[in-house]
Design an enzyme around this catalytic site. Sequence first.
Site, PDB file in Angstrom:
ATOM      1  N   ARG A   1      40.705 -28.828 -11.208  1.00 53.49           N
ATOM      2  CA  ARG A   1      42.230 -28.016 -10.361  1.00 53.49           C
ATOM      3  C   ARG A   1      41.328 -29.027  -9.394  1.00 53.49           C
ATOM      4  O   ARG A   1      40.304 -29.271  -9.157  1.00 53.49           O
ATOM      5  CB  ARG A   1      42.167 -26.537 -10.298  1.00 53.49           C
ATOM      6  CG  ARG A   1      42.634 -26.646  -9.303  1.00 53.49           C
ATOM      7  CD  ARG A   1      42.425 -24.952  -9.405  1.00 53.49           C
ATOM      8  NE  ARG A   1      41.052 -24.719  -8.337  1.00 53.49           N
ATOM      9  CZ  ARG A   1      41.168 -23.403  -8.153  1.00 53.49           C
ATOM     10  NH1 ARG A   1      42.515 -22.489  -7.394  1.00 53.49           N
ATOM     11  NH2 ARG A   1      39.811 -23.412  -6.691  1.00 53.49           N
TER      12      ARG A   1
ATOM     13  N   ASP B   1      49.734 -12.306  -1.716  1.00 57.82           N
ATOM     14  CA  ASP B   1      48.347 -12.533  -1.446  1.00 57.82           C
ATOM     15  C   ASP B   1      49.308 -14.130  -0.753  1.00 57.82           C
ATOM     16  O   ASP B   1      48.799 -14.479  -2.202  1.00 57.82           O
ATOM     17  CB  ASP B   1      47.584 -12.531  -2.613  1.00 57.82           C
ATOM     18  CG  ASP B   1      46.453 -12.745  -2.219  1.00 57.82           C
ATOM     19  OD1 ASP B   1      46.416 -13.291  -1.837  1.00 57.82           O
ATOM     20  OD2 ASP B   1      45.387 -12.787  -3.756  1.00 57.82           O
TER      21      ASP B   1
ATOM     22  N   PHE C   1      45.599 -13.397  -9.504  1.00 58.53           N
ATOM     23  CA  PHE C   1      43.930 -13.667  -9.349  1.00 58.53           C
ATOM     24  C   PHE C   1      43.271 -11.894  -9.781  1.00 58.53           C
ATOM     25  O   PHE C   1      43.872 -10.979  -9.528  1.00 58.53           O
ATOM     26  CB  PHE C   1      42.888 -13.604  -7.767  1.00 58.53           C
ATOM     27  CG  PHE C   1      42.116 -14.395  -7.226  1.00 58.53           C
ATOM     28  CD1 PHE C   1      41.404 -15.399  -8.026  1.00 58.53           C
ATOM     29  CD2 PHE C   1      41.399 -13.154  -7.005  1.00 58.53           C
ATOM     30  CE1 PHE C   1      40.499 -15.806  -8.442  1.00 58.53           C
ATOM     31  CE2 PHE C   1      40.099 -13.926  -7.279  1.00 58.53           C
ATOM     32  CZ  PHE C   1      39.245 -15.209  -7.547  1.00 58.53           C
TER      33      PHE C   1
ATOM     34  N   TYR D   1      38.795 -18.709   4.006  1.00 59.75           N
ATOM     35  CA  TYR D   1      38.001 -19.333   3.728  1.00 59.75           C
ATOM     36  C   TYR D   1      38.421 -20.437   2.973  1.00 59.75           C
ATOM     37  O   TYR D   1      38.154 -21.667   3.047  1.00 59.75           O
ATOM     38  CB  TYR D   1      37.026 -19.004   3.260  1.00 59.75           C
ATOM     39  CG  TYR D   1      37.156 -18.169   2.482  1.00 59.75           C
ATOM     40  CD1 TYR D   1      37.375 -18.768   1.299  1.00 59.75           C
ATOM     41  CD2 TYR D   1      36.942 -16.873   2.071  1.00 59.75           C
ATOM     42  CE1 TYR D   1      37.577 -17.918  -0.863  1.00 59.75           C
ATOM     43  CE2 TYR D   1      37.499 -16.058   0.936  1.00 59.75           C
ATOM     44  CZ  TYR D   1      37.620 -16.962  -0.094  1.00 59.75           C
ATOM     45  OH  TYR D   1      38.088 -15.971  -0.906  1.00 59.75           O
ATOM     46  N   LYS D   2      39.727 -20.690   3.239  1.00 57.33           N
ATOM     47  CA  LYS D   2      39.661 -21.872   2.161  1.00 57.33           C
ATOM     48  C   LYS D   2      40.384 -22.888   2.797  1.00 57.33           C
ATOM     49  O   LYS D   2      40.376 -23.474   3.583  1.00 57.33           O
ATOM     50  CB  LYS D   2      41.144 -21.347   1.053  1.00 57.33           C
ATOM     51  CG  LYS D   2      40.444 -20.266  -0.008  1.00 57.33           C
ATOM     52  CD  LYS D   2      40.808 -19.975  -0.808  1.00 57.33           C
ATOM     53  CE  LYS D   2      39.973 -19.188  -1.431  1.00 57.33           C
ATOM     54  NZ  LYS D   2      41.199 -18.332  -3.450  1.00 57.33           N
TER      55      LYS D   2
END
Length: 395
Positions: A354, A182, A113, A207-208
């Site tokens: 996605r 990560d 990321f 939060y995912k």
Amino acid sequence: MTDFAATRRAFHLPDGITYLDGNSLGPMPRHAADRVAAMMRDEWAGMLITGWNRAGWYDQPRRVGDRIARLIGAGEGQVVMGDTLSIKVFQALSAALALRPGRRVILSDSGNFPSDLYVAQGLARMTGAELRVVAPEDVAAAITPDLAVLMLTEVDYRTGRRHDMAGLTAAAQGAGALTVWDLAHSAGAVDVDLLGAGADFAVGCTYKYLNGGPGAPAFIWVNPRHADAAQPVLQGWMGHAAPFAFDPAYAPAPGIERMRVGTPPVIALAALEAALDVWEGVDMAALRARSVALTQAFIAGVRSACPEVVLASPGDPALRGSQVSLRHPQAYAVMQALIDRGVIGDFRAPDLLRFGFAPLFNGPDDVDRAVATLAAILREGSWDQPRFHQRAAVT
């Protein structure tokens, strides 16, 4: 046996929406609003500052961290919450570098990321280290004797490709380096086993797939063998051995507590606690099996009904997280058409559609609707409208 019908009912999912974007922001657990309201009414309003002790706010980062530990293959007292993911990446990476004096190379890959790479670039500039970035498939070959830290995101945010955590950790440690993983697209989606893999440091957001809400706090894990030796560069008062002594000189707290920085976000942690209630009784092996079943069914359906798109994710589920990416030259426009028809996924430049499959609330009906809707849009050419060609910021 995990009851996925029950976990689905635990979320507020708007009528008519097939939500396949839980890999960017999980939906709201139904009782999160009540939990936050109760915290504000009974704790903040009723207890004022005494809530730090009476309501357990001060211990909340460890208490919540212990609940996440089970989901990532960690042990009690090894995970602590607080701050943002970028801050936790900085803490883990700086601590790992300090544990390898004389080595200055940080290795990462181009699928990481970008924010993680930004943190590494800044830390490398500050410390005189070197950041090497290679293609994901070249990581193993790039592990050399001068390596200090291998920093990777386990599941690629664009394609869902999954690194071999155990294998790459062993290779890095065999070269004398440490690892920082990560778990932003892993935690709550795949069967992470940090202790089993022998990893050194790990970080992640909530939060995912963990459904903690927008801006929910991040977590950090340190392997117990490093917990009392790790020295993060970013030192805050909550990570002090005696924070309320207000000593001007920093002294690190024992173990994972030293990875605390600032005042914990109590309201956000209350929402996250409510989200973690949904995970009680969820078997992670069953979760992974459901993830594989959903993504495999989606890939099979797309291959049959949507020949215009190209699979961008690994076909082998062992090499893939819980998301599927497809390539199409007008991916942005196609995704906007999907959203317009109630199937919410997302777009990644330049050409990726996605879809994130969250086993707690996604099921076979979501797969069928997504495939059918995508096929209809492509068949009708209904994505090819001027309003869908205007590029916009998407999350």
